[in-house]
Design an enzyme around this catalytic site. Structure first.
Site, PDB file in Angstrom:
ATOM      1  N   LYS A  11       0.833  -1.205   0.000  1.00  0.00           N
ATOM      2  CA  LYS A  11       0.000   0.000   0.000  1.00  0.00           C
ATOM      3  C   LYS A  11       0.877   1.269   0.000  1.00  0.00           C
ATOM      4  O   LYS A  11       2.091   1.180   0.246  1.00  0.00           O
ATOM      5  CB  LYS A  11      -0.933  -0.053   1.217  1.00  0.00           C
ATOM      6  N   ARG A 133       3.174  -6.788   9.361  1.00  0.00           N
ATOM      7  CA  ARG A 133       2.507  -5.684  10.074  1.00  0.00           C
ATOM      8  C   ARG A 133       3.036  -5.557  11.502  1.00  0.00           C
ATOM      9  O   ARG A 133       3.184  -4.454  12.028  1.00  0.00           O
ATOM     10  CB  ARG A 133       0.994  -5.906  10.073  1.00  0.00           C
ATOM     11  N   HIS A 157      -1.785  -5.483   1.523  1.00  0.00           N
ATOM     12  CA  HIS A 157      -3.010  -6.249   1.304  1.00  0.00           C
ATOM     13  C   HIS A 157      -2.614  -7.626   0.799  1.00  0.00           C
ATOM     14  O   HIS A 157      -1.692  -7.747  -0.002  1.00  0.00           O
ATOM     15  CB  HIS A 157      -3.894  -5.575   0.240  1.00  0.00           C
TER      16      HIS A 157
HETATM   17  N1  UDP Z   1      -9.827  -1.431   7.700  1.00  0.00           N
HETATM   18  C1  UDP Z   1      -9.772  -0.414   8.645  1.00  0.00           C
HETATM   19  N2  UDP Z   1     -10.623  -0.462   9.724  1.00  0.00           N
HETATM   20  C2  UDP Z   1     -11.485  -1.482   9.882  1.00  0.00           C
HETATM   21  C3  UDP Z   1     -11.522  -2.499   8.925  1.00  0.00           C
HETATM   22  C4  UDP Z   1     -10.684  -2.446   7.838  1.00  0.00           C
HETATM   23  O1  UDP Z   1      -8.963   0.502   8.533  1.00  0.00           O
HETATM   24  O2  UDP Z   1     -12.239  -1.471  10.863  1.00  0.00           O
HETATM   25  C5  UDP Z   1      -8.962  -1.316   6.510  1.00  0.00           C
HETATM   26  C6  UDP Z   1      -7.558  -1.860   6.733  1.00  0.00           C
HETATM   27  O3  UDP Z   1      -6.632  -1.034   6.031  1.00  0.00           O
HETATM   28  C7  UDP Z   1      -7.663  -3.241   6.107  1.00  0.00           C
HETATM   29  C8  UDP Z   1      -8.622  -2.993   4.950  1.00  0.00           C
HETATM   30  O4  UDP Z   1      -9.530  -2.029   5.448  1.00  0.00           O
HETATM   31  O5  UDP Z   1      -6.401  -3.719   5.700  1.00  0.00           O
HETATM   32  C9  UDP Z   1      -9.376  -4.205   4.459  1.00  0.00           C
HETATM   33  O6  UDP Z   1     -10.025  -4.832   5.546  1.00  0.00           O
HETATM   34  P1  UDP Z   1      -9.936  -6.403   5.777  1.00  0.00           P
HETATM   35  O7  UDP Z   1     -10.879  -6.756   6.884  1.00  0.00           O
HETATM   36  O8  UDP Z   1     -10.133  -7.091   4.466  1.00  0.00           O
HETATM   37  O9  UDP Z   1      -8.458  -6.607   6.360  1.00  0.00           O
HETATM   38  P2  UDP Z   1      -7.167  -7.339   5.756  1.00  0.00           P
HETATM   39  O10 UDP Z   1      -7.638  -8.460   4.877  1.00  0.00           O
HETATM   40  O11 UDP Z   1      -6.400  -6.287   4.992  1.00  0.00           O
HETATM   41  O12 UDP Z   1      -6.385  -7.805   6.956  1.00  0.00           O
HETATM   42 MG    MG Z   2      -9.077  -8.440   3.328  1.00  0.00          MG
END
Ligand code: UDP
Ligand code: MG
Length: 189
Positions: A11, A133, A157
């Protein structure tokens, strides 16, 4: 399926912090194969194609976020998962468009599961040391992000299911941009 392809995005915060090389090295070191890679500065349309407002995704995000709020006895301001999903989606597209990102397709046995494990928990604060992370973004948390009305700046991501991996790869790469080549380790698969 054992041999899989997964989509990874470094990102804008990863590029901004000059962490792209370090993160890519981790995937190379794991034995997985990079089969496509490019730098993209995406627009709103591409960002929305990557993060469509999928009901299932919104439900998952709602549950995850609620758990984090409950742990701190904080009340969530969102009515339901769609309300939260829409807000997060608009913050996400703003974030993805902030600067160039690096998109990769990574191939190998169980690559979807393995890459997610290497990436760590969505909230970097909860991500354990040794994960991407956890090592490079652990000061980042839901409370910091929510206070600033932005998404978690969590560097990376990675696709979470085979179905999503196939969809997401198509958002970023044409078929001819994905390469097939042999590595020595392949003879063991
Ligand atoms: N995200 C956030 N707050 C939330 C949920 C999601 O900032 O409460 C953002 C975060 O950057 C995350 C992205 O949205 O990486 C996609 O969410 P997901 O649940 O798919 O998380 P990931 O698969 O990236 O761990
Ligand atoms: Mg996701």
């Amino acid at each position: 399926m054992v041999m899989e392809r997964t989509l990874v995005l470094l990102k804008p915060d990863a590029v901004q912090r000059s962490l792209a090389g370090k993160i890519i090295s981790r995937f190379e070191d794991s034995g997985l194969k990079i089969v496509a890679m490019k730098m993209v500065w995406c627009d709103e349309k591409q960002a929305l194609n990557h993060y469509p407002l999928d009901e299932e995704w919104a439900k998952n995000v709602f549950e995850k976020t609620k758990k984090a709020y409950d742990k701190e006895n904080k009340k969530m301001e969102y009515k339901d998962h769609i309300d939260l999903g829409k807000t997060i989606q608009s913050w996400l597209t703003t974030f993805l468009k902030e600067g160039p990102i690096v998109a990769l397709v990574i191939e190998g046995p169980h690559s979807i599961e393995l890459v997610r494990k290497m990436v760590g928990a969505t909230e970097p604060r909860q991500a354990i040391p040794g994960t991407i992370r956890g090592d490079y973004a652990s000061i980042e948390s839901y409370s910091l992000a929510d206070n600033k009305k932005r998404v978690l700046r969590n560097l990376i991501h990675a696709s979470d299911t085979l179905e999503n991996a196939n969809k997401e790869i198509k958002v970023w790469f044409k078929d001819e941009e994905i390469h097939s080549y042999k590595k020595d380790i392949d003879k063991h698969f």
